[in-house]
Design a protein around this motif. Structure first.
Motif, PDB file in Angstrom:
ATOM      1  N   UNK A  77      -2.004   7.142   2.428  1.00 20.40           N
ATOM      2  CA  UNK A  77      -1.831   5.982   1.547  1.00 20.40           C
ATOM      3  C   UNK A  77      -3.157   5.360   1.164  1.00 20.40           C
ATOM      4  N   UNK A  78      -4.081   5.302   2.132  1.00 21.54           N
ATOM      5  CA  UNK A  78      -5.400   4.738   1.852  1.00 21.54           C
ATOM      6  C   UNK A  78      -6.166   5.603   0.852  1.00 21.54           C
ATOM      7  N   UNK A  79      -6.080   6.925   1.026  1.00 19.29           N
ATOM      8  CA  UNK A  79      -6.759   7.833   0.102  1.00 19.29           C
ATOM      9  C   UNK A  79      -6.158   7.720  -1.295  1.00 19.29           C
ATOM     10  N   UNK A  80      -4.845   7.606  -1.364  1.00 14.98           N
ATOM     11  CA  UNK A  80      -4.174   7.467  -2.653  1.00 14.98           C
ATOM     12  C   UNK A  80      -4.598   6.174  -3.345  1.00 14.98           C
ATOM     13  N   UNK A  81      -4.714   5.100  -2.571  1.00 19.43           N
ATOM     14  CA  UNK A  81      -5.166   3.831  -3.137  1.00 19.43           C
ATOM     15  C   UNK A  81      -6.602   3.945  -3.636  1.00 19.43           C
ATOM     16  N   UNK A  82      -7.460   4.615  -2.849  1.00 18.23           N
ATOM     17  CA  UNK A  82      -8.853   4.810  -3.270  1.00 18.23           C
ATOM     18  C   UNK A  82      -8.924   5.612  -4.566  1.00 18.23           C
ATOM     19  N   UNK A  83      -8.048   6.597  -4.721  1.00 15.17           N
ATOM     20  CA  UNK A  83      -8.014   7.377  -5.963  1.00 15.17           C
ATOM     21  C   UNK A  83      -7.612   6.489  -7.139  1.00 15.17           C
ATOM     22  N   UNK A  84      -6.624   5.624  -6.904  1.00  9.74           N
ATOM     23  CA  UNK A  84      -6.209   4.709  -7.962  1.00  9.74           C
ATOM     24  C   UNK A  84      -7.312   3.736  -8.353  1.00  9.74           C
ATOM     25  N   UNK A  85      -8.025   3.226  -7.351  1.00  9.46           N
ATOM     26  CA  UNK A  85      -9.141   2.315  -7.626  1.00  9.46           C
ATOM     27  C   UNK A  85     -10.257   3.046  -8.374  1.00  9.46           C
ATOM     28  N   UNK A  86     -10.502   4.298  -8.016  1.00  4.93           N
ATOM     29  CA  UNK A  86     -11.529   5.080  -8.712  1.00  4.93           C
ATOM     30  C   UNK A  86     -11.171   5.253 -10.182  1.00  4.93           C
ATOM     31  N   UNK A  87      -9.883   5.465 -10.446  1.00  2.00           N
ATOM     32  CA  UNK A  87      -9.444   5.598 -11.843  1.00  2.00           C
ATOM     33  C   UNK A  87      -9.667   4.300 -12.609  1.00  2.00           C
ATOM     34  N   UNK A  88      -9.366   3.161 -11.976  1.00  2.00           N
ATOM     35  CA  UNK A  88      -9.562   1.873 -12.642  1.00  2.00           C
ATOM     36  C   UNK A  88     -11.043   1.604 -12.901  1.00  2.00           C
ATOM     37  N   UNK A  89     -11.892   1.949 -11.935  1.00  2.00           N
ATOM     38  CA  UNK A  89     -13.332   1.756 -12.126  1.00  2.00           C
ATOM     39  C   UNK A  89     -13.843   2.670 -13.241  1.00  2.00           C
ATOM     40  N   UNK A  90     -13.345   3.908 -13.293  1.00  2.00           N
ATOM     41  CA  UNK A  90     -13.734   4.826 -14.355  1.00  2.00           C
ATOM     42  C   UNK A  90     -13.339   4.270 -15.721  1.00  2.00           C
ATOM     43  N   UNK A  91     -12.127   3.715 -15.807  1.00  2.00           N
ATOM     44  CA  UNK A  91     -11.670   3.117 -17.068  1.00  2.00           C
ATOM     45  C   UNK A  91     -12.552   1.938 -17.458  1.00  2.00           C
ATOM     46  N   UNK A  92     -12.890   1.106 -16.480  1.00  2.00           N
ATOM     47  CA  UNK A  92     -13.747  -0.050 -16.751  1.00  2.00           C
ATOM     48  C   UNK A  92     -15.124   0.405 -17.221  1.00  2.00           C
ATOM     49  N   UNK A 121      -6.817  -7.065  -9.225  1.00  2.27           N
ATOM     50  CA  UNK A 121      -5.451  -7.164  -8.680  1.00  2.27           C
ATOM     51  C   UNK A 121      -5.190  -6.040  -7.683  1.00  2.27           C
ATOM     52  N   UNK A 122      -5.633  -4.824  -8.037  1.00  2.00           N
ATOM     53  CA  UNK A 122      -5.433  -3.688  -7.134  1.00  2.00           C
ATOM     54  C   UNK A 122      -6.236  -3.862  -5.846  1.00  2.00           C
ATOM     55  N   UNK A 123      -7.453  -4.373  -5.962  1.00  2.00           N
ATOM     56  CA  UNK A 123      -8.263  -4.631  -4.778  1.00  2.00           C
ATOM     57  C   UNK A 123      -7.616  -5.691  -3.884  1.00  2.00           C
ATOM     58  N   UNK A 124      -7.089  -6.744  -4.505  1.00  2.00           N
ATOM     59  CA  UNK A 124      -6.440  -7.805  -3.733  1.00  2.00           C
ATOM     60  C   UNK A 124      -5.207  -7.280  -3.001  1.00  2.00           C
ATOM     61  N   UNK A 125      -4.408  -6.443  -3.693  1.00  2.00           N
ATOM     62  CA  UNK A 125      -3.213  -5.878  -3.064  1.00  2.00           C
ATOM     63  C   UNK A 125      -3.588  -4.979  -1.894  1.00  2.00           C
ATOM     64  N   UNK A 126      -4.627  -4.150  -2.093  1.00  2.00           N
ATOM     65  CA  UNK A 126      -5.049  -3.267  -1.015  1.00  2.00           C
ATOM     66  C   UNK A 126      -5.609  -4.059   0.160  1.00  2.00           C
ATOM     67  N   UNK A 127      -6.325  -5.130  -0.119  1.00  2.00           N
ATOM     68  CA  UNK A 127      -6.873  -5.971   0.944  1.00  2.00           C
ATOM     69  C   UNK A 127      -5.741  -6.581   1.772  1.00  2.00           C
TER      70      UNK A 127
END
Length: 307
Positions: free
Chosen positions: A193-208, A286-292
């Motif tokens: 789950x943590x790796x999946x979340x990190x992948x999602x965050x990486x996608x958001x950072x790439x988009x940004x 928002x994704x960072x806050x949810x993961x935190x």
């Protein structure tokens, strides 16, 4: 790639100051003819074809989602940017018609067009100059490399995530039993789950990063247009003062009006791009806050007194 090992050989990475980015689609550093060809895409008449093609490609998917009723706020902002871009192309076309309508070259317009061509060529062929300008306005090419790096991280983490899942199902679960197996499965699931979340965050950072690159590109274009328009305006002002021909004075006034319209459209485009960056940054936060929040709950559970 085997057994969950990700090979990042050849993955995008940053280079030093004055060195080419290595991205084949963007990097023309040191290549005279490639830089000249890329700069030539901004020439009058020629540029419209390239720009309209780019607009159509960008607007395709957001337009489909709009008709399907699935458009997001970012899709609407993308479509708004395309409308502004089309208006900018119309203004450029009007400028060209005014410049060449008598069969004679408008010196002010020609000065601005050649200045922009020269700046495009210099930024393309001379990486140190591009990097120096990037310190002030941002370097779109290097920011795109950052976007590609985070996109690679997202893909690699996805591979690791899949391997963790297959390890749990195919190897650990059939060969273990009892509480030890249950605990190991639970911990691997949490790691997955943590790796999946990190992948999602990486996608958001790439988009940004991708949106930030577009914003930096718009700033660079505005700076180049400012220099070109300034020189063009100075030439037109001299012609206005020296020429007794009333048509020259009319052309100068029309040119000033078109310049004001161009500035307005470019300001609107920058505002729309900034709004898209804000939405992407908000989604990331928002994704960072949810993961935190999830991480804190997990740490509390792990630190609880077993007694």
């Amino acid at each position: 790639m085997s057994d969950g090992v990700v090979d990042l050989t050849g993955a995008p990475q940053h280079t030093g100051f004055g060195e080419g980015t290595g991205e084949a689609a963007e990097d023309t550093s040191g290549d005279f003819f490639a830089s000249l060809g890329k700069a030539a895409q901004g020439l009058p008449i020629v540029s419209h074809g390239f720009n309209i093609d780019k607009i159509c490609h960008t607007a395709g998917e957001p337009l489909d989602r709009l008709f399907d009723g699935d458009a997001s706020m970012d899709d609407l902002l993308v479509l708004a940017q395309q409308v502004v871009a089309i208006e900018q192309e119309l203004i450029a076309f009007i400028e060209e018609r005014l410049a060449f309508r008598t069969g004679q070259v408008d010196l002010g317009y020609l000065t601005g067009a050649l200045t922009k061509l020269g700046l495009d060529f210099l930024l393309g062929v001379c990486q140190p100059f591009q990097d120096a300008v990037g310190f002030i306005l941002g370097n779109p090419e290097r920011i795109k490399v950052s976007s590609a790096m985070w996109s690679t991280a997202k893909d690699s983490l996805g591979t690791v995530n899949e391997h963790l899942g297959s390890t749990t199902v195919d190897r650990l679960a059939p060969n273990w039993s009892g509480l030890a197996r249950d605990a190991a499965v639970q911990r691997l699931g949490e790691l997955q789950g943590a790796v999946q979340t990190a992948a999602g965050l990486s996608f958001l950072i790439s988009t940004l990063m991708d949106l930030t690159s577009g914003f930096a590109e718009a700033l660079n274009n505005r700076a180049k247009s400012f220099v070109a328009d300034l020189l063009s305006g100075l030439v037109n002002a001299l012609l206005f003062l020296l020429s007794p021909d009333p048509f020259v004075k009319v052309d100068a006034i029309l040119g000033a009006v078109l310049m004001i319209v161009k500035l307005t459209l470019e300001a609107v485009n920058l505002a729309l791009q900034a709004a898209r960056m804000y939405l992407a940054a908000s989604a990331l936060l928002d994704a960072l806050a949810a993961q935190f929040t999830e991480t804190v709950a997990l740490l509390d559970a792990m630190s609880a007194d077993p007694c």
